[in-house]
Design a protein around this motif. Structure first.
Motif, short mmCIF file in Angstrom:
data_model
loop_
_atom_site.label_atom_id
_atom_site.label_comp_id
_atom_site.label_asym_id
_atom_site.label_seq_id
_atom_site.Cartn_x
_atom_site.Cartn_y
_atom_site.Cartn_z
N PHE A 105 58.76 -10.19 64.47
CA PHE A 105 60.00 -9.49 64.17
C PHE A 105 60.16 -8.18 64.93
O PHE A 105 61.18 -7.51 64.82
N LYS A 106 59.18 -7.82 65.75
CA LYS A 106 59.31 -6.60 66.54
C LYS A 106 60.39 -6.78 67.60
O LYS A 106 60.40 -7.80 68.30
N PRO A 107 61.31 -5.84 67.74
CA PRO A 107 62.43 -5.98 68.71
C PRO A 107 61.98 -6.27 70.13
O PRO A 107 62.69 -6.92 70.89
N PHE A 113 63.06 -15.23 72.33
CA PHE A 113 63.49 -16.28 71.41
C PHE A 113 64.90 -16.80 71.72
O PHE A 113 65.48 -17.51 70.92
N ILE A 114 65.41 -16.44 72.91
CA ILE A 114 66.78 -16.82 73.26
C ILE A 114 66.97 -18.34 73.25
O ILE A 114 67.98 -18.86 72.78
N ASN A 115 65.99 -19.06 73.77
CA ASN A 115 66.12 -20.52 73.89
C ASN A 115 64.84 -21.21 73.43
O ASN A 115 63.94 -21.48 74.24
N PRO A 116 64.74 -21.54 72.15
CA PRO A 116 63.54 -22.20 71.65
C PRO A 116 63.38 -23.64 72.14
O PRO A 116 62.31 -24.23 71.99
N LEU A 117 64.42 -24.21 72.74
CA LEU A 117 64.33 -25.59 73.22
C LEU A 117 63.66 -25.68 74.58
O LEU A 117 63.25 -26.75 75.01
#
Length: 220
Positions: A105-107, A113-117
């Motif tokens: 959760f750290k910025p 995490f923009i594209n987990p696919l």
């Protein structure tokens, strides 16, 4: 076309008391349990050899945990370990960290995490699958040269590259829930090739007796 089996062997348990995601970091050796797992796998392959189905070619990732997992099998079967950098662990932004909700959760990590696919935090699944299957086809060809029809090869690698290769071979989408991977420590994902085409996938756990209580660090 000649049929050859290539066994994708995941390494055994690693000594990792801090529970970090060790990725491609050096000097992460097998634990005592991991060495016992490697011995059990070697016994499994020795039994195959005694039954007339000896693997004839052994390949391992350059990382020490894969090399240590391969060594008992090399000794049992009298094989040289061929090191192939194409079957190394996947790249990962979180390598060396103890991954937790507080850490994630750290910025500073959010852009990963923009594209987990894909996934955007590490090496694309498609790249992993391609390099693994290319290496497996090369191992298949070498096994065929050494043993002919029905020959077997072993590739000692890591969970995520093995899982990506399996999903690609089975024609499934590559993005997935990591909690649902069928690729435990010291497990075998066995690809049957007819020529360069994968025509069968089998999964087994020759070190299953040692899995209870083993480490479960994600991505390890």
């Amino acid at each position: 076309m000649p049929r050859v089996t290539v066994h994708l062997l995941r390494h055994g348990e690693v000594f990792n008391p801090d529970g970090v995601l060790y990725g491609r970091l050096p000097e992460f050796h097998l634990s005592d349990r991991g060495r016992a797992m490697a011995d059990m796998v070697a016994g499994h392959f020795k039994a195959l050899a005694d039954g007339g189905a000896a693997p004839v070619h052994l390949v391992a990732s350059p990382l020490i945990r894969a090399q240590e997992t391969a060594q008992p099998t090399a000794s049992a079967l009298g094989l040289e370990i061929v090191t192939d950098p194409r079957i190394i662990e996947a790249e990962n932004h979180f390598e060396g960290m103890k991954v937790s909700k507080a850490e994630l959760f750290k910025p500073t990590h959010w852009r990963y995490f923009i594209n987990p696919l894909r996934p955007s935090w590490g090496e694309p699944y498609v790249t992993q699958a391609e390099r693994m299957l290319q290496a497996a086809r090369d191992a298949r060809r070498r096994a065929w040269e050494l043993g002919g029809e029905g020959a077997q090869a072993i590739m000692v690698s890591h969970q995520l590259p093995i899982w990506s290769a399996r999903r690609s071979a089975e024609g499934r989408r590559l993005w997935h829930d990591p909690r649902n991977r069928e690729c435990t420590l010291a497990s075998l994902t066995s690809l049957t090739f007819d020529g360069d085409d994968v025509v069968g996938v089998n999964y087994s756990e020759p070190a299953a007796a040692l899995l209870p209580g083993a480490a479960t660090t994600p991505g390890a």
